[in-house]
Design an enzyme around this catalytic site. Structure first.
Site, PDB file in Angstrom:
ATOM      1  CE  LYS A   1      -4.122   2.493  -0.714  1.00 20.34           C
ATOM      2  NZ  LYS A   1      -3.415   1.320  -0.244  1.00 20.34           N
TER       3      LYS A   1
ATOM      4  CB  SER B   1      -4.612   1.836   3.486  1.00 22.96           C
ATOM      5  OG  SER B   1      -3.491   1.184   3.236  1.00 22.96           O
TER       6      SER B   1
ATOM      7  CB  SER C   1      -0.865  -0.243   0.936  1.00 22.82           C
ATOM      8  OG  SER C   1      -1.872  -0.858   0.732  1.00 22.82           O
TER       9      SER C   1
END
Length: 494
Positions: free
Chosen positions: A139, A326, A136
Site C-alpha cells: 500500500k 490497511s 500490505s
C-alpha cells in the site's frame, strides 16, 4: 491483515539477487511541506494526525481533510527529529541489527534496508535489492503512485444519467469504494446515494423513475485478484472489486474496522439501495451501460443526460484511510485510479502495469517491483526493501511535495492504526513507541514493516524489513520484527 488461521505458509520462489547498481541520492528535508494547496480542486487539505507536529508543523492549528480530528497524541509522539543529530555509523547499525535479523522467528529469508532520510546514505542492507513478498506494505507503493498520478485533491465521481427508456436511471460507478447509502456511513465524509437520488428527482421533474441500471464498465477483468488466498472473498478483509459499491462492500456500515461481512455483488447491492431511494422496485435493477448523449422527444431528459453527480472525499483522505486502516478495497480502488490516469485499463493487470510505469517515471528502479494488485493480498507481489526506502525518501523530498500525503495515515508505534497495540508489552520493543511510524503487512508466513523511525539522537531514518518464509505465527514474528525498528529507535548506533 491478520493471517487466516488455516492458511499454509507460502513457498516463495527463489529470486536471484539483482545486480548491484548505484541508487540516485534523494535529498530530503525533515520539515516536509504538509500543507497542500490543491489547484483546481477548490480545497486546502492539511495533514491530520501526529505527523504535522512531528515534522515541524503546528498540529493543533491544522484542520483535517474529510473526517473527524485525530485524538490528541502523547507528547513523545509529537517530538520532532533533530536536524543537527549525528548520522549513525553503518558499523553501529550493523552491530545493533545483526543479532535481530537472524532470529528463527523470522525465518530464513529476512531482507532489510535502512537509510538516512536526509542524505540517502545506506546504513544497513541485507538482501535489500531482492524482490520479497510485501503483503500490505504494498500500500505504500499504491499511495505514492496514486498521489503522483492523480494529485492529492482529486475526487472520484459517481454519476447518474438518463437511460435509453423513459424513466430508466443509470448509475455510473467511477470507482469510489467509500460511497455511502445515507448518513449511516462507514467512511467519514463519504459521498451519499441519497444526495444523488435527490438530484435525480429534481432533474427528472415530473417524470417518475421506473428502473435502475448499474454501469460499472469503467472497470474490467476479474473481480478477485490473482494470487489471492481462496478465503479472501469471504474472510471479511477482501471483496469483489467493482466500480460501484457502498461502504467498502460491507453489509453493515457500522461494522468495526478490519474484518467485516461483505456483499457478494457490491455493484448490484448499491444499485438496489439506489433504487429504494428512488422508489423503484429492486427487481428492476440490472447491469448495463449508460447511453451516449442523444436527442429525445417530449419533456423527459434525453438519454445520456447527466441527472446528478456526487464526489468522494479528496484522494489524500482516501490514502490516509488506506494506510491507517490497511483498507484493501480502498487500496484496489486507488490502484485503478493510477491505471485510469495513465490511460490503462482499470483492471488488476492494468493497475499493476500503471503502478510499475509510475514508479519508473519517478526515477526509481521499476525492475525491483512486480505487482498483481494494489492491496498486497496477492502472493505474487514482489518489492525490494530498498525500493520501499527509496519511495519513502522520495515522498519526503522537497522536489515532490505532492507525495507528502503518504505520511498522514502512517500508524504510530504504540498509539494508532495497525501499530496501536504494538511496541507496548513485548520485550525489547518499548523504544519504538511513539517514534516508529510505519506500514505493516501480514499474510500467513509473511510479515513486513516499512516506514520511518527517529533514533535516540534524533536522526530520522527510513527502514523496510520484509520476511516471506516465517515458520510461526504473529505472536512470535511481529515482536521479532518490532525489535528491529525498536533497536534503531533506541540507539545512536555510532
Amino acid at each position: 491483515m491478520p493471517a487466516p488461521a488455516d492458511a499454509e505458509p507460502p513457498v516463495a520462489p527463489s529470486a536471484p539477487p539483482t545486480s548491484p547498481r548505484r541508487r540516485g541520492r534523494l535529498v530530503a528535508v525533515l520539515a516536509v511541506v504538509l500543507l497542500l494547496v490543491l489547484t483546481g480542486a477548490g480545497v486546502v487539505v492539511t495533514r491530520p494526525g501526529p505527523v504535522a507536529g512531528w515534522l515541524g508543523e503546528d498540529a493543533a492549528s491544522a484542520p483535517t481533510a474529510a473526517g473527524p480530528a485525530a485524538e490528541p497524541a502523547p507528547a513523545d509522539v509529537l517530538d520532532g527529529p533533530d536536524p543537527n543529530a549525528p548520522l549513525p555509523a553503518p558499523d553501529g547499525v550493523r552491530a545493533a541489527l545483526d543479532p535481530l535479523v537472524g532470529v528463527p522467528a523470522l525465518g530464513d529469508r529476512v531482507n532489510v534496508s535502512v537509510a538516512d532520510v536526509i542524505t540517502g546514505q545506506t546504513l544497513f542492507a541485507k538482501g535489500a535489492d531482492d524482490g520479497t513478498m510485501p503483503a500490505s506494505v504494498t500500500k505504500l507503493a499504491t499511495a505514492v503512485t496514486v498521489l503522483a498520478a492523480r494529485g492529492a485533491g482529486y475526487r472520484i465521481p459517481t454519476r447518474a444519467v438518463a437511460g435509453a427508456k423513459p424513466g430508466e436511471v443509470v448509475i455510473v460507478g467511477g470507482g469510489d469504494p467509500t460511497l455511502a447509502v445515507d448518513k449511516k456511513s462507514y467512511y467519514p465524509g463519504a459521498a451519499r446515494l441519497d444526495d444523488l437520488a435527490a438530484q435525480v428527482r429534481t432533474a427528472l421533474g415530473g417524470t417518475a423513475p421506473t428502473s435502475v441500471t448499474v454501469d460499472g464498465t469503467i472497470y474490467s477483468g476479474p473481480v478477485y485478484g490473482p494470487g489471492w488466498d481462496e478465503d479472501i472473498p469471504t474472510d471479511g478483509y477482501g471483496a469483489a472489486v467493482t466500480a460501484l459499491m457502498t461502504n467498502g462492500a460491507r453489509k453493515d456500515p457500522g461494522a468495526e474496522a478490519g474484518g467485516a461481512e461483505r456483499v457478494a455483488e457490491p455493484d448490484l447491492a448499491a444499485g438496489r439501495s439506489f433504487a429504494r431511494l428512488l422508489g423503484v422496485p429492486a427487481s428492476t435493477v440490472k447491469r448495463g451501460t449508460a447511453p451516449a448523449l442523444a436527442t429525445a422527444a417530449g419533456g423527459a431528459p434525453p438519454p445520456g443526460t447527466e441527472l446528478g453527480a456526487v464526489q468522494s472525499p479528496p484522494l489524500i483522505r482516501l490514502v490516509d484511510i488506506m494506510i491507517s486502516e490497511s483498507d484493501n478495497l480502498v487500496a484496489e480502488a486507488l490502484a485503478r485510479q493510477v491505471a485510469l490516469a495513465r490511460s490503462q485499463t482499470a483492471s488488476f493487470d492494468g493497475a499493476a502495469a500503471a503502478m510499475d510505469a509510475e514508479v519508473a517515471a519517478l526515477g526509481l528502479p521499476a525492475e525491483e517491483i512486480t505487482l498483481s494488485d494494489g492491496s498486497g493480498l496477492s502472493r505474487r507481489n514482489r518489492i525490494s526493501p530498498s525500493l520501499l526506502t527509496d519511495l519513502i525518501r522520495l515522498a519526503a523530498s522537497p522536489d515532490h511535495p505532492e507525495l507528502a500525503g503518504v505520511f498522514g495515515g502512517l500508524p504510530v508505534g504504540g498509539w494508532s492504526g495497525t501499530l496501536g497495540a504494538r511496541y507496548r508489552g513485548a520485550p525489547g520493543t518499548a523504544a519504538g513507541a511513539g517514534v516508529v511510524r510505519a506500514k505493516t503487512g501480514t499474510l500467513s508466513g509473511v510479515h513486513a514493516i516499512a516506514g520511518l523511525v527517529t533514533t535516540a539522537d534524533g536522526r530520522l531514518l527510513t527502514f523496510a524489513v520484509l520476511t516471506d518464509r516465517v515458520p510461526g505465527g504473529t505472536d512470535t514474528a511481529q515482536p521479532a520484527l518490532d525489535r528491529i525498528a525498536a533497536a534503531l529507535a533506541g540507539c545512536g548506533c555510532r
